[in-house]
Design a protein around this motif. Sequence first.
Motif, PDB file in Angstrom:
ATOM      1  N   THR A  40       1.209   6.843  12.801  1.00  0.00           N
ATOM      2  CA  THR A  40       1.659   7.224  11.456  1.00  0.00           C
ATOM      3  C   THR A  40       2.737   8.287  11.528  1.00  0.00           C
ATOM      4  OG1 THR A  40      -0.518   6.711  10.533  1.00  0.00           O
ATOM      5  CG2 THR A  40       0.911   8.128   9.229  1.00  0.00           C
ATOM      6  N   ARG A  76       0.841  -1.193   0.000  1.00  0.00           N
ATOM      7  CA  ARG A  76       0.000   0.000   0.000  1.00  0.00           C
ATOM      8  C   ARG A  76       0.873   1.238   0.000  1.00  0.00           C
ATOM      9  NH1 ARG A  76      -2.016   3.503   3.716  1.00  0.00           N
ATOM     10  NH2 ARG A  76      -1.026   2.395   5.435  1.00  0.00           N
ATOM     11  N   HIS A  91       2.388   4.928   0.836  1.00  0.00           N
ATOM     12  CA  HIS A  91       2.403   5.682   2.082  1.00  0.00           C
ATOM     13  C   HIS A  91       1.271   6.708   2.095  1.00  0.00           C
ATOM     14  CE1 HIS A  91       6.051   3.913   3.583  1.00  0.00           C
ATOM     15  NE2 HIS A  91       6.717   4.259   2.494  1.00  0.00           N
ATOM     16  N   LYS A  92       0.683   6.870   3.261  1.00  0.00           N
ATOM     17  CA  LYS A  92      -0.396   7.832   3.404  1.00  0.00           C
ATOM     18  C   LYS A  92       0.117   9.259   3.314  1.00  0.00           C
ATOM     19  CE  LYS A  92      -4.352   8.849   6.394  1.00  0.00           C
ATOM     20  NZ  LYS A  92      -5.058   8.479   7.649  1.00  0.00           N
ATOM     21  N   LEU A  93       1.361   9.467   3.683  1.00  0.00           N
ATOM     22  CA  LEU A  93       1.940  10.810   3.722  1.00  0.00           C
ATOM     23  C   LEU A  93       2.759  11.072   2.468  1.00  0.00           C
ATOM     24  CD1 LEU A  93       3.171  10.760   7.429  1.00  0.00           C
ATOM     25  CD2 LEU A  93       1.011  11.645   6.557  1.00  0.00           C
ATOM     26  N   ASN A  94       2.525  12.199   1.836  1.00  0.00           N
ATOM     27  CA  ASN A  94       3.345  12.605   0.703  1.00  0.00           C
ATOM     28  C   ASN A  94       4.505  13.466   1.200  1.00  0.00           C
ATOM     29  OD1 ASN A  94       2.158  15.071   1.316  1.00  0.00           O
ATOM     30  ND2 ASN A  94       0.639  14.911  -0.322  1.00  0.00           N
ATOM     31  N   VAL A 133      -4.160  12.230  10.377  1.00  0.00           N
ATOM     32  CA  VAL A 133      -3.231  11.123  10.597  1.00  0.00           C
ATOM     33  C   VAL A 133      -3.271  10.726  12.059  1.00  0.00           C
ATOM     34  CG1 VAL A 133      -1.684  11.715   8.704  1.00  0.00           C
ATOM     35  CG2 VAL A 133      -1.326  12.742  10.951  1.00  0.00           C
ATOM     36  N   LEU A 138      -4.916  17.406   6.822  1.00  0.00           N
ATOM     37  CA  LEU A 138      -4.457  16.022   6.891  1.00  0.00           C
ATOM     38  C   LEU A 138      -4.897  15.376   8.201  1.00  0.00           C
ATOM     39  CD1 LEU A 138      -2.686  13.951   5.358  1.00  0.00           C
ATOM     40  CD2 LEU A 138      -0.752  14.751   6.718  1.00  0.00           C
TER      41      LEU A 138
END
Length: 236
Positions: free
Chosen positions: A107, A64, A66-69, A103, A101
């Motif tokens: 995370t 998957r 990463h949720k963070l760019n 999170v 955002l």
Amino acid sequence: MPGAKNQPATHKQRWQAVNLKELHPELSYRQIGSKIGKSQTFASKWIRLARLHNSVADQPRSGRPHKLNAKAIQLILVAAKQKECKSAAAITARVQRKSVLKVSVSTVQHALRREGLKHLRPKVVPMLTAKQRHTRTKFGTAAQRTDTVCWRDTMITDSSIFRMHSMGKPAGSWCTQATRRTVWRPKHSLGVHCYMGMTYWGVTTLKFVTGAQTSTEVYQPQDKAGVYRSWLKGVQ
């Protein structure tokens, strides 16, 4: 070896399976696995991957994303440098206030660790004045010349501080080893000092002093030899 097939495989075992197949093509995968103590599936898998990639290293997985760019990670790093953000929870709260955002704390912790940061407490070092540093350097330099030092007239002292309450530990923050903060703590704090000295003639009696005093103030430079001998007799 009992349970050997369930043990984690090493790169050496993977190459052993590949080399056995190259040296003895007539061997089956079951026979190769039996020789190295692994299963038939293990042998066939790594022989096939070695032929495909010319390597037995673990290949990167897609997984998957990463949720963070990059922008979000930069926002987290900026928040970690703020003085009020000592914990991952505080950093997460600041990031959520400054952006849309959403999170979790875990995370943010994973992102900080990937960037090489750790949650470290400040390094506590004794606070020495310029006079104390000069005196210690002077003594250490003079003590190197043993022919000029009269140890009969020298007393080495040390002390322990007894406090009613603990001074506590400073709060930690997310940082690297290079940017770890340093907290200066006074060498002498409120409490009871218990002093004791060591001389050529023996050890002194215990001296209890309230407040912050140096050993020079505790042991007055009077008739040194006579005072040392009287201390040995228990007379102050």
